[in-house]
Design an enzyme around this catalytic site. Sequence first.
Site, short mmCIF file in Angstrom:
data_model
loop_
_atom_site.label_atom_id
_atom_site.label_comp_id
_atom_site.label_asym_id
_atom_site.label_seq_id
_atom_site.Cartn_x
_atom_site.Cartn_y
_atom_site.Cartn_z
N ASP A 149 0.75 -1.20 0.02
CA ASP A 149 0.13 -0.12 0.04
C ASP A 149 1.01 1.20 -0.09
O ASP A 149 2.04 1.29 0.21
CB ASP A 149 -0.93 -0.02 1.15
CG ASP A 149 -0.13 -0.39 2.45
OD1 ASP A 149 0.78 -0.36 2.69
OD2 ASP A 149 -1.07 -0.81 3.53
N ASN A 180 -7.24 -2.22 14.80
CA ASN A 180 -8.58 -2.26 14.16
C ASN A 180 -8.85 -3.60 13.30
O ASN A 180 -9.96 -3.70 12.71
CB ASN A 180 -9.37 -1.11 13.55
CG ASN A 180 -8.49 -0.78 12.11
OD1 ASN A 180 -7.70 -1.56 11.88
ND2 ASN A 180 -9.11 0.27 11.51
N HIS A 216 -7.13 -4.26 10.68
CA HIS A 216 -6.88 -4.06 8.89
C HIS A 216 -5.72 -4.49 8.67
O HIS A 216 -5.01 -4.81 9.46
CB HIS A 216 -7.02 -2.76 8.61
CG HIS A 216 -5.57 -1.72 8.91
ND1 HIS A 216 -5.83 -0.41 9.06
CD2 HIS A 216 -4.43 -2.21 9.31
CE1 HIS A 216 -4.58 -0.11 9.63
NE2 HIS A 216 -3.75 -1.01 9.75
N GLU A 272 -9.75 -1.56 5.34
CA GLU A 272 -10.31 -1.16 6.89
C GLU A 272 -11.51 -2.13 7.11
O GLU A 272 -12.33 -2.56 6.11
CB GLU A 272 -10.67 0.40 6.84
CG GLU A 272 -9.35 1.10 6.49
CD GLU A 272 -8.56 1.20 7.68
OE1 GLU A 272 -8.20 0.31 8.61
OE2 GLU A 272 -8.09 2.49 8.04
#
Length: 241
Positions: free
Chosen positions: A67, A136, A138, A143
């Site tokens: 990414d 979280n 991800h 996400e």
Amino acid sequence: MKRIICKNYDEVSLLGTDILAKQIKQNPKIKMVLATGSTPVGMYKKLVEMHKKNGLNFSGVRTFNLDEYYPIKKSNDQSYDFFMRDNLFSHINIKPENIHLPNGESADPEKECADYEKMLAQAGGVDIQVLGIGVNGHIGFNEPENELKLATHLTNLTKNTIEVNSRFFKNIKDVPTKALTMGMGTIMKAKSILLLISGENKAPVVKKLFSGVVTTDVPASFLNFHNDVTVILDERAASLL
Ligand code: F6R
């Protein structure tokens, strides 16, 4: 998923390095997907040491990054392009033409994502995928959402990710709100996956990862469907298991 619990961060980095170095020696033309963030920094440092002291050879290795923030200049010291050069590429003998990252400077992010996905397909699939995990859940910048995307795409970062990543920036306002990321399908296509996890702030998400439930609320839980995943974590990250 195979799970290996190490004493601390240093041991996680060492084991990750051993696994990657062994694979590079076995297959000098290996195709690897690499992650950024704090977790793999120790492993990249050790890989550089192995190159400098033991001659670990990267001349045939091809890398693809997971990414990149969007938009961001490669010269920005918070870009993943800069991070990879700073932590790894500038210190090893990898050929510049064998390094691939999504281009955060592209004027047309949709085209950039489609081209990146096409380039990965043309490369014929990756051998090993290095991943970290967000607090979280991800992976890459996939996400938690109602739906997860399969292919490389432009995504909005959640408030939580912006807050967590603001530790690297002078001001939270400087954190980009979007990113280009491999999709869940892109990630799951890798032949093998190496997920590194360290620290007690990751313990709750680690518990969810191994809970036996797969949900888009924890994108990493989809890794349970892959048949060759090794999770290397330290005792702190494993403390709620
Ligand atoms: C980075 C990436 C992210 C990180 C994750 C964990 O390329 O794709 O998913 O792996 O945010 O980051 P750290 O290691 O900083 O806790």
